[in-house]
Design a protein around this motif. Sequence first.
Motif, PDB file in Angstrom:
ATOM      1  N   LYS A 119       0.830  -1.206   0.000  1.00 47.48           N
ATOM      2  CA  LYS A 119       0.000   0.000   0.000  1.00 47.48           C
ATOM      3  C   LYS A 119       0.860   1.250   0.000  1.00 47.48           C
ATOM      4  CE  LYS A 119      -3.594   2.737   2.037  1.00 47.48           C
ATOM      5  NZ  LYS A 119      -3.034   3.935   1.505  1.00 47.48           N
ATOM      6  N   LYS A 120       1.910   1.228   0.813  1.00 50.24           N
ATOM      7  CA  LYS A 120       2.835   2.361   0.844  1.00 50.24           C
ATOM      8  C   LYS A 120       3.477   2.545  -0.535  1.00 50.24           C
ATOM      9  CE  LYS A 120       6.881   4.079   3.254  1.00 50.24           C
ATOM     10  NZ  LYS A 120       7.934   3.783   4.210  1.00 50.24           N
ATOM     11  N   GLU A 171       2.961   5.713  -3.521  1.00 48.80           N
ATOM     12  CA  GLU A 171       4.059   6.437  -4.158  1.00 48.80           C
ATOM     13  C   GLU A 171       4.058   6.267  -5.675  1.00 48.80           C
ATOM     14  OE1 GLU A 171       7.489   4.776  -2.253  1.00 48.80           O
ATOM     15  OE2 GLU A 171       7.007   5.694  -0.306  1.00 48.80           O
ATOM     16  N   VAL A 172       3.752   5.061  -6.161  1.00 54.21           N
ATOM     17  CA  VAL A 172       3.930   4.742  -7.581  1.00 54.21           C
ATOM     18  C   VAL A 172       2.616   4.690  -8.368  1.00 54.21           C
ATOM     19  CG1 VAL A 172       4.885   3.014  -9.174  1.00 54.21           C
ATOM     20  CG2 VAL A 172       6.004   3.430  -6.998  1.00 54.21           C
ATOM     21  N   LYS A 208      -0.928  -0.323 -11.235  1.00 55.79           N
ATOM     22  CA  LYS A 208      -2.125  -1.195 -11.190  1.00 55.79           C
ATOM     23  C   LYS A 208      -1.793  -2.614 -10.745  1.00 55.79           C
ATOM     24  CE  LYS A 208      -5.757   0.895 -13.414  1.00 55.79           C
ATOM     25  NZ  LYS A 208      -7.127   0.815 -13.098  1.00 55.79           N
ATOM     26  N   SER A 209      -0.613  -3.111 -11.072  1.00 50.02           N
ATOM     27  CA  SER A 209      -0.262  -4.481 -10.686  1.00 50.02           C
ATOM     28  C   SER A 209      -0.184  -4.617  -9.166  1.00 50.02           C
ATOM     29  CB  SER A 209       1.046  -4.916 -11.331  1.00 50.02           C
ATOM     30  OG  SER A 209       2.132  -4.183 -10.809  1.00 50.02           O
ATOM     31  N   ILE A 210       0.145  -3.526  -8.496  1.00 52.94           N
ATOM     32  CA  ILE A 210       0.177  -3.559  -7.028  1.00 52.94           C
ATOM     33  C   ILE A 210      -1.235  -3.739  -6.490  1.00 52.94           C
ATOM     34  CG2 ILE A 210       0.688  -2.223  -4.955  1.00 52.94           C
ATOM     35  CD1 ILE A 210       3.035  -0.976  -6.464  1.00 52.94           C
ATOM     36  N   LEU A 211      -2.214  -3.092  -7.140  1.00 51.78           N
ATOM     37  CA  LEU A 211      -3.610  -3.263  -6.709  1.00 51.78           C
ATOM     38  C   LEU A 211      -4.065  -4.708  -6.885  1.00 51.78           C
ATOM     39  CD1 LEU A 211      -5.503  -0.086  -7.993  1.00 51.78           C
ATOM     40  CD2 LEU A 211      -4.984  -0.740  -5.642  1.00 51.78           C
TER      41      LEU A 211
END
Length: 132
Positions: free
Chosen positions: A37-38, A42-43, A46-49
């Motif tokens: 999430k952090k 910052e970035v 979408k792949s993080i979601l």
Amino acid sequence: MTLHIETPALLFSATSLILLAYTNRFLTIAQIVRSLKKNYDEVKNKSILVEITNLNLRLTLIRYMQLFGVLCLFLSVFSMLVLFLEWQMTGIYFFGASLLCLLISLGISFWEISISVNALRVHLSDLMEEEK
């Protein structure tokens, strides 16, 4: 058919260790979610979601694994109590229910592990594609 009071007690050590393993999984995934999430803040990738959504499902599964593990332990203790009161059939039913809860917990654990393995395979395939 008789069930001795010691038989449900056999689940105590196994269930306690399983619950400890589930808690460790939960804490590890919670830490990963916090860092992702952090990173997302910052970035905005979408792949993080997608990863966070996957981890959210895994956290839900772990919650149910813990729920059925605790129910297993509770029903084991309760079956010991009714066996102590010499209610043999009731004790057998509660012990059977505790075994069923343990099976459900282990089945959900297998599901959660398979999700984890699939997620790792996606990461590995991304690395293989980058290498080419």
